[in-house]
Write a protein that holds these residues in place. Structure first.
Motif, PDB file in Angstrom:
ATOM      1  N   ASN A   1       1.016  -1.197  -0.080  1.00  0.00           N
ATOM      2  CA  ASN A   1       0.072   0.202  -0.007  1.00  0.00           C
ATOM      3  C   ASN A   1       0.957   1.310   0.260  1.00  0.00           C
ATOM      4  OD1 ASN A   1      -2.233   1.762   0.236  1.00  0.00           O
ATOM      5  ND2 ASN A   1      -2.799   1.190   2.126  1.00  0.00           N
ATOM      6  N   PRO A   2       1.312   1.471  -1.303  1.00  0.00           N
ATOM      7  CA  PRO A   2       2.509   2.881  -1.257  1.00  0.00           C
ATOM      8  C   PRO A   2       1.879   4.238  -0.732  1.00  0.00           C
ATOM      9  CG  PRO A   2       2.253   1.367  -3.310  1.00  0.00           C
ATOM     10  CD  PRO A   2       1.061   1.007  -2.441  1.00  0.00           C
ATOM     11  N   VAL A   3       0.699   4.232  -0.915  1.00  0.00           N
ATOM     12  CA  VAL A   3       0.161   5.569  -0.256  1.00  0.00           C
ATOM     13  C   VAL A   3       0.539   5.720   1.165  1.00  0.00           C
ATOM     14  CG1 VAL A   3      -2.002   6.798   0.514  1.00  0.00           C
ATOM     15  CG2 VAL A   3      -1.775   5.379  -1.714  1.00  0.00           C
ATOM     16  N   GLN A   4       0.791   4.742   2.058  1.00  0.00           N
ATOM     17  CA  GLN A   4       1.100   4.803   3.251  1.00  0.00           C
ATOM     18  C   GLN A   4       2.593   4.607   3.534  1.00  0.00           C
ATOM     19  OE1 GLN A   4      -1.523   2.546   5.873  1.00  0.00           O
ATOM     20  NE2 GLN A   4      -2.994   2.446   4.645  1.00  0.00           N
ATOM     21  N   LEU A   5       3.459   4.896   2.801  1.00  0.00           N
ATOM     22  CA  LEU A   5       4.980   5.080   2.787  1.00  0.00           C
ATOM     23  C   LEU A   5       5.360   5.854   4.230  1.00  0.00           C
ATOM     24  CD1 LEU A   5       6.771   4.658  -0.603  1.00  0.00           C
ATOM     25  CD2 LEU A   5       6.298   2.919   1.009  1.00  0.00           C
ATOM     26  N   ASP A   6       5.864   5.370   5.177  1.00  0.00           N
ATOM     27  CA  ASP A   6       6.299   6.169   6.158  1.00  0.00           C
ATOM     28  C   ASP A   6       7.971   6.288   5.942  1.00  0.00           C
ATOM     29  OD1 ASP A   6       7.188   6.966   8.512  1.00  0.00           O
ATOM     30  OD2 ASP A   6       6.751   5.317   9.660  1.00  0.00           O
ATOM     31  N   SER A   7       8.172   7.605   5.498  1.00  0.00           N
ATOM     32  CA  SER A   7       9.785   7.875   5.143  1.00  0.00           C
ATOM     33  C   SER A   7      10.651   7.652   6.002  1.00  0.00           C
ATOM     34  CB  SER A   7       9.810   9.283   4.629  1.00  0.00           C
ATOM     35  OG  SER A   7       9.506  10.336   5.457  1.00  0.00           O
ATOM     36  N   ASP A   8      10.134   7.919   7.479  1.00  0.00           N
ATOM     37  CA  ASP A   8      11.094   7.729   8.674  1.00  0.00           C
ATOM     38  C   ASP A   8      11.384   6.045   8.649  1.00  0.00           C
ATOM     39  OD1 ASP A   8      11.176  10.139   9.495  1.00  0.00           O
ATOM     40  OD2 ASP A   8       9.531   9.991  10.764  1.00  0.00           O
ATOM     41  N   HIS A   9      10.524   5.238   8.620  1.00  0.00           N
ATOM     42  CA  HIS A   9      10.851   3.888   8.500  1.00  0.00           C
ATOM     43  C   HIS A   9      11.920   3.312   7.432  1.00  0.00           C
ATOM     44  CE1 HIS A   9      10.182  -0.595   9.019  1.00  0.00           C
ATOM     45  NE2 HIS A   9      10.256  -0.436   7.463  1.00  0.00           N
ATOM     46  N   TRP A  10      11.806   3.966   6.397  1.00  0.00           N
ATOM     47  CA  TRP A  10      12.707   3.610   5.279  1.00  0.00           C
ATOM     48  C   TRP A  10      14.118   4.134   5.288  1.00  0.00           C
ATOM     49  CZ3 TRP A  10      11.335  -0.568   3.304  1.00  0.00           C
ATOM     50  CH2 TRP A  10       9.573  -0.760   3.457  1.00  0.00           C
ATOM     51  N   GLN A  11      14.195   4.990   6.154  1.00  0.00           N
ATOM     52  CA  GLN A  11      15.867   5.339   6.421  1.00  0.00           C
ATOM     53  C   GLN A  11      16.849   3.965   6.518  1.00  0.00           C
ATOM     54  OE1 GLN A  11      16.740   8.904   8.637  1.00  0.00           O
ATOM     55  NE2 GLN A  11      14.723   9.849   7.929  1.00  0.00           N
ATOM     56  N   CYS A  12      15.991   2.991   6.874  1.00  0.00           N
ATOM     57  CA  CYS A  12      16.790   1.812   6.987  1.00  0.00           C
ATOM     58  C   CYS A  12      17.456   1.264   5.683  1.00  0.00           C
ATOM     59  CB  CYS A  12      16.055   0.606   7.553  1.00  0.00           C
ATOM     60  SG  CYS A  12      14.859   0.267   6.248  1.00  0.00           S
ATOM     61  N   LEU A  13      16.994   1.849   4.428  1.00  0.00           N
ATOM     62  CA  LEU A  13      17.559   1.615   3.130  1.00  0.00           C
ATOM     63  C   LEU A  13      19.029   1.805   3.125  1.00  0.00           C
ATOM     64  CD1 LEU A  13      14.532   2.554   0.986  1.00  0.00           C
ATOM     65  CD2 LEU A  13      15.249   0.180   1.886  1.00  0.00           C
ATOM     66  N   ALA A  14      19.327   2.861   4.030  1.00  0.00           N
ATOM     67  CA  ALA A  14      20.966   3.244   3.807  1.00  0.00           C
ATOM     68  C   ALA A  14      21.986   2.201   4.051  1.00  0.00           C
ATOM     69  CB  ALA A  14      21.230   4.372   4.928  1.00  0.00           C
ATOM     70  N   ASP A  15      21.494   1.066   4.792  1.00  0.00           N
ATOM     71  CA  ASP A  15      22.234  -0.109   5.311  1.00  0.00           C
ATOM     72  C   ASP A  15      21.863  -1.254   4.013  1.00  0.00           C
ATOM     73  OD1 ASP A  15      23.668   1.008   7.194  1.00  0.00           O
ATOM     74  OD2 ASP A  15      22.117   0.359   8.708  1.00  0.00           O
ATOM     75  N   SER A  16      20.423  -1.413   3.859  1.00  0.00           N
ATOM     76  CA  SER A  16      19.951  -2.640   3.048  1.00  0.00           C
ATOM     77  C   SER A  16      20.264  -2.285   1.605  1.00  0.00           C
ATOM     78  CB  SER A  16      18.547  -2.759   3.198  1.00  0.00           C
ATOM     79  OG  SER A  16      17.515  -1.725   3.251  1.00  0.00           O
ATOM     80  N   MET A  17      20.479  -1.198   0.956  1.00  0.00           N
ATOM     81  CA  MET A  17      20.566  -1.016  -0.209  1.00  0.00           C
ATOM     82  C   MET A  17      21.937  -1.655  -0.741  1.00  0.00           C
ATOM     83  SD  MET A  17      21.514   3.108  -0.232  1.00  0.00           S
ATOM     84  CE  MET A  17      22.817   3.579  -1.572  1.00  0.00           C
TER      85      MET A  17
END
Length: 190
Positions: free
Chosen positions: A52-68
């Motif tokens: 449900n991309p409407v509900q993307l929480d940008s704070d949660h996705w800061q984890c991508l700094a590692d997982s990318m």
């Protein structure tokens, strides 16, 4: 197709995006050029937001700094798609600019991009302000709650709303009861 035990072994029994260790399940990364659909191990929060991309929480996705930086192509592709979706955030654009995918993986990432925010129906309050999951709102009109004797009074604060599939509805808790509220009868706080 990889089974759940193989995914847990590969990921160290943690979400391959945010490193959470609870509510893990396999998640298929669509639009692969290969024969089978690759899978990654994700937590419930990541799966819900991807679905449900409407509900993307940008704070949660800061984890991508590692997982990318994962060696797993499916994780790289998901990171690329999410960072592209969040590119309005300075930190996300910076990470997106650093992320390198080889030609095949880049084509895969582009083939299954998340819908653009402007293409998705958005929840808006009575003043046209965009609502997001977790926002706090105030009811602007006395509302009779169908199926109960409850009246949600004007001025009642509703904390931590949830978005629904219908952009005209939100869900929230009023007097201990979870109800659906029309967005035209609430205003966003702050």
């Amino acid at each position: 197709m990889v089974n759940l035990e193989q995914l847990k072994q590969r990921s160290g029994s943690q979400c391959e995006l945010c490193k959470a260790q609870e509510n893990l399940a396999a998640y298929e990364v669509p639009e692969s050029a290969g024969q089978s659909t690759p899978q990654v191990l994700l937590c419930q929060v990541c799966r819900d937001q991807l679905d449900n991309p409407v509900q993307l929480d940008s704070d949660h996705w800061q984890c991508l700094a590692d997982s990318m930086w994962s060696q797993e192509p499916a994780v790289q592709v998901l990171a690329w798609r999410l960072l592209k979706q969040l590119s309005g955030e300075t930190w996300a654009q910076d990470l997106f600019d650093m992320l390198y995918l080889d030609t095949d993986h880049l084509a895969w990432a582009q083939a299954g991009t998340l819908p653009e925010e402007r293409d998705l129906a958005q929840h808006r309050d009575c003043n046209g302000v965009r609502l997001q999951a977790g926002d706090n709102v105030t009811i602007v009109k006395d509302l009779d709650v169908k199926g109960s004797s409850l009246v949600a009074k004007r001025g009642t604060a509703v904390r931590g709303i949830s978005l629904t599939d219908n952009p005209e509805h939100i869900e929230g808790r009023v007097e201990g009861q979870r109800i659906v509220i029309l967005t035209k009868f609430v205003k966003k706080n702050g």
